[in-house]
Motif scaffolding. Sequence first.
Motif, short mmCIF file in Angstrom:
data_model
loop_
_atom_site.label_atom_id
_atom_site.label_comp_id
_atom_site.label_asym_id
_atom_site.label_seq_id
_atom_site.Cartn_x
_atom_site.Cartn_y
_atom_site.Cartn_z
N ALA A 4 0.97 -1.29 -0.09
CA ALA A 4 -0.04 -0.14 -0.12
C ALA A 4 0.86 1.45 -0.13
N SER A 5 0.46 2.30 -0.80
CA SER A 5 1.41 3.38 -1.03
C SER A 5 0.43 4.39 -0.15
N GLY A 6 1.34 5.12 0.74
CA GLY A 6 0.78 6.23 1.45
C GLY A 6 0.61 7.53 0.87
N ASN A 7 0.91 7.67 -0.52
CA ASN A 7 0.45 8.72 -1.41
C ASN A 7 0.59 8.30 -2.85
N PRO A 8 -0.50 7.93 -3.33
CA PRO A 8 -0.66 7.17 -4.55
C PRO A 8 -0.27 8.24 -5.72
N GLU A 9 -0.40 9.63 -5.46
CA GLU A 9 0.15 10.61 -6.38
C GLU A 9 1.40 10.55 -6.55
N ILE A 10 2.26 10.34 -5.73
CA ILE A 10 3.78 10.16 -5.70
C ILE A 10 4.16 8.73 -6.61
N THR A 12 2.86 4.27 -6.73
CA THR A 12 1.75 3.09 -6.19
C THR A 12 2.84 2.05 -6.47
N VAL A 13 2.33 0.89 -5.76
CA VAL A 13 2.96 -0.42 -5.85
C VAL A 13 1.79 -1.51 -6.30
N ASP A 14 2.31 -2.22 -7.44
CA ASP A 14 1.22 -3.26 -7.65
C ASP A 14 1.32 -4.61 -6.82
N LYS A 15 0.66 -5.60 -7.46
CA LYS A 15 0.51 -6.70 -6.31
C LYS A 15 1.61 -7.46 -6.24
N PHE A 16 2.80 -7.25 -7.40
CA PHE A 16 3.82 -7.86 -6.99
C PHE A 16 5.07 -7.05 -6.41
N GLY A 17 4.52 -5.94 -5.80
CA GLY A 17 5.57 -5.16 -5.09
C GLY A 17 6.45 -4.29 -5.91
N VAL A 18 6.07 -4.12 -7.22
CA VAL A 18 6.93 -3.10 -8.08
C VAL A 18 6.38 -2.03 -7.85
N LEU A 19 7.27 -0.82 -7.83
CA LEU A 19 7.04 0.42 -7.46
C LEU A 19 6.95 1.06 -8.96
N VAL A 27 7.28 9.47 -0.22
CA VAL A 27 6.24 8.48 -0.08
C VAL A 27 6.56 7.01 0.95
N ILE A 28 5.72 6.78 1.63
CA ILE A 28 5.89 5.57 2.62
C ILE A 28 5.11 4.36 2.07
N ILE A 29 5.72 3.43 1.83
CA ILE A 29 5.15 2.06 1.23
C ILE A 29 5.05 1.22 2.58
N GLU A 56 7.49 -1.18 6.84
CA GLU A 56 7.06 0.21 6.41
C GLU A 56 8.53 0.72 5.61
N VAL A 57 8.64 1.29 4.53
CA VAL A 57 9.92 1.79 4.05
C VAL A 57 9.72 3.17 3.22
N ARG A 58 10.33 4.38 3.79
CA ARG A 58 10.21 5.65 3.17
C ARG A 58 11.20 5.72 1.82
N ILE A 59 10.61 6.23 0.76
CA ILE A 59 11.12 6.37 -0.51
C ILE A 59 10.93 7.68 -1.02
N VAL A 60 12.34 8.40 -1.45
CA VAL A 60 12.36 9.63 -1.99
C VAL A 60 12.59 9.36 -3.56
N ILE A 61 11.65 9.94 -4.22
CA ILE A 61 11.57 10.05 -5.73
C ILE A 61 12.16 11.35 -6.28
N ALA A 62 13.28 11.51 -6.89
CA ALA A 62 13.68 12.59 -7.45
C ALA A 62 13.61 12.61 -8.93
#
Length: 63
Positions: A4-10, A12-19, A27-29, A56-62
């Motif tokens: 589950a993505s904490g912010n789908p605008e930033i 999303t994660v599919d059912k296989f865990g692919v970001l 975003v927090i996954i 939980e993992v926090r990811i920064v997308i540049a």
Amino acid sequence: MIWASGNPEIATVDKFGVLHAHQAGEVIINTYSWDDANPSAKNEGETYSTSGIKGEVRIVIAE
């Protein structure tokens, strides 16, 4: 695992865990164990119990 993505605008994660990144930001996954997640089998939408094992993992997308 349920992803589950904490912010789908930033991102999303599919059912296989692919970001899938959509825009720059942070975003927090969350992950939940399948045994503890209770998907609704009654055609009532995707409601999950998230009180069990969780990660939980926090990811920064540049840009």
